[in-house]
Design an enzyme around this catalytic site. Sequence first.
Site, short mmCIF file in Angstrom:
data_model
loop_
_atom_site.label_atom_id
_atom_site.label_comp_id
_atom_site.label_asym_id
_atom_site.label_seq_id
_atom_site.Cartn_x
_atom_site.Cartn_y
_atom_site.Cartn_z
N PRO A 25 0.89 -1.28 -0.08
CA PRO A 25 0.06 -0.01 -0.09
C PRO A 25 1.01 1.41 -0.22
O PRO A 25 1.84 1.25 0.62
CB PRO A 25 -0.75 -0.15 1.32
CG PRO A 25 -0.09 -1.24 2.07
CD PRO A 25 0.71 -1.93 1.16
N THR A 27 0.45 5.53 -0.36
CA THR A 27 -0.56 6.98 -0.46
C THR A 27 -0.07 7.58 -1.64
O THR A 27 1.09 7.91 -1.93
CB THR A 27 -0.41 7.73 0.83
OG1 THR A 27 -0.86 7.23 1.93
CG2 THR A 27 -1.11 9.01 0.65
N GLN A 100 -6.87 -1.65 1.84
CA GLN A 100 -6.25 -1.37 3.00
C GLN A 100 -7.41 -0.22 3.81
O GLN A 100 -7.31 0.81 3.20
CB GLN A 100 -4.86 -0.84 2.84
CG GLN A 100 -4.38 -0.82 4.45
CD GLN A 100 -2.98 -0.04 4.23
OE1 GLN A 100 -2.83 1.09 4.17
NE2 GLN A 100 -1.87 -1.08 4.60
N HIS A 177 -4.94 -1.47 8.62
CA HIS A 177 -3.71 -0.95 8.83
C HIS A 177 -3.60 -0.82 10.26
O HIS A 177 -3.96 0.33 10.92
CB HIS A 177 -3.81 0.33 8.02
CG HIS A 177 -2.41 0.99 7.69
ND1 HIS A 177 -1.28 0.31 8.14
CD2 HIS A 177 -1.83 2.15 7.11
CE1 HIS A 177 -0.31 1.03 7.87
NE2 HIS A 177 -0.56 2.24 7.09
N TYR A 182 -0.72 4.86 12.39
CA TYR A 182 -2.13 5.14 12.30
C TYR A 182 -2.84 4.86 13.44
O TYR A 182 -2.47 4.44 14.27
CB TYR A 182 -2.60 4.70 10.90
CG TYR A 182 -2.26 5.53 9.74
CD1 TYR A 182 -2.69 6.79 9.56
CD2 TYR A 182 -0.94 5.18 8.93
CE1 TYR A 182 -2.04 7.77 8.62
CE2 TYR A 182 -0.32 5.83 8.22
CZ TYR A 182 -0.84 7.13 7.94
OH TYR A 182 -0.14 8.14 6.76
N ARG A 230 -2.32 -5.55 9.19
CA ARG A 230 -0.45 -4.90 8.81
C ARG A 230 -0.04 -4.44 10.16
O ARG A 230 -0.77 -3.63 10.66
CB ARG A 230 -0.56 -4.14 7.84
CG ARG A 230 0.65 -3.79 7.31
CD ARG A 230 0.88 -2.91 6.25
NE ARG A 230 2.12 -3.01 5.24
CZ ARG A 230 2.80 -2.16 4.76
NH1 ARG A 230 2.27 -0.73 4.90
NH2 ARG A 230 3.76 -2.41 4.12
N GLY A 291 11.40 -3.11 3.21
CA GLY A 291 12.12 -2.12 2.69
C GLY A 291 11.63 -0.74 3.71
O GLY A 291 12.39 0.22 3.30
N GLY A 317 6.93 -1.56 -2.44
CA GLY A 317 6.45 -0.41 -2.56
C GLY A 317 7.03 0.42 -3.74
O GLY A 317 6.44 0.32 -4.54
N ARG A 318 8.12 0.98 -3.42
CA ARG A 318 8.65 1.89 -4.10
C ARG A 318 9.06 1.30 -5.44
O ARG A 318 8.83 2.05 -6.52
CB ARG A 318 10.03 2.40 -3.62
CG ARG A 318 9.80 3.63 -2.58
CD ARG A 318 11.03 3.59 -1.75
NE ARG A 318 11.18 2.79 -0.68
CZ ARG A 318 12.23 2.74 0.29
NH1 ARG A 318 13.19 3.60 0.04
NH2 ARG A 318 12.27 1.53 0.88
#
Length: 373
Positions: A25, A27, A100, A177, A182, A230, A291, A317-318
Amino acid sequence: MTNSPLLAPYSFGRFRLPNRIVMAPMTRFRAAEDGTPLPIVADHYAQRASAGLVVTEGIWPSSRGQAGWRMPGLETPEHVRGWRAVTDAVHAAGGRIVAQLMHGGRHGHPLSRIDGDVPAGPSAVPVPGDVHVRDGGKAPAPLPRTMSVEDVERAVADHVHAARNAIAAGFDAVELHGANSYLIHQFLADNTNLRDDRYGRGSVRDRIRFPLEVVSAVADAVGADRTALRLSPGNPQEGMVERDPGPVYRALVEEVDRLGLAYLHLIDDDHYPALADLRPLWHGTLIANVGENRDATTKEGGEAVLREGLADLVSYGRSYIANPDLPERFAAGAPLNEIDAAHLYTHGARGYTDYPTLATTRRAAEPVAAGAH
């Protein structure tokens, strides 16, 4: 082709995955101002449908949990219709997609919330420093309101409502999440949960009560095999402090393990070896992310996690930002595209759906046939 363990198929519960690569996930701020995902969101996720599993960006379950402007929601019929277009596109491309659910808790600012209200968290402890606000500016983080017991119970209900909306929108499952600062993480951490009621009081049992209530309620509502969690034990992002994560997360994982969830998505961290410590306590499918707060995970790094038996799947992710065909690139040993950093958090297609795949690059390099027009 390669014999990489990342490219081996894997099955669990209702899922049959062609590989063990998960899109993590991330943003990206591609929602309309009311939280409905823009049409380009369907294109973005469909482009990445060759992942074994796609996990969406964090989606707020209600406006009370909105952490930022132009982040998407799953509260209203408009949201459900918007996400239905996304899931239809991913499924048409042969993929599997999980929503998510991300309640911001203390995150957010009145200038970046649909209701214009002050966010609420377990305790009145603000995010350190300035926060992003509507239209790209920054402002000092507000002092969050302390959630009442009724607020906590409403947050559980909001997650249930959003989970049902996710299934109605065609998602294959929901991931709660509980990581990266969060709301669920805020109840777990030392410095953001200063409560003296049954959701705090300094005891491990009380500290994990809210996470367990959310996970159990969502599992009851949509099925444990459609519910995942997660976690990021020890993650210091956004000023989070967990001096001794082990006892808290061992207790939480042992309890959640009994529920028969679809999977646990676990973020490893230099402050606490979460994978090594918690893997023996988890008897279901485990997704590792190695990561976060480190260099981006490489193909070799993901393979090492699988070969060491620390996880069943690895999330990236990246690498997925600029490489919609990441499994194909890993299989071919092809180089990865560079990220267009200037457009990471803008609202259009540039830097979002315009990255080339291997197939388009090869077609562009093919010579034009003689006589073609």
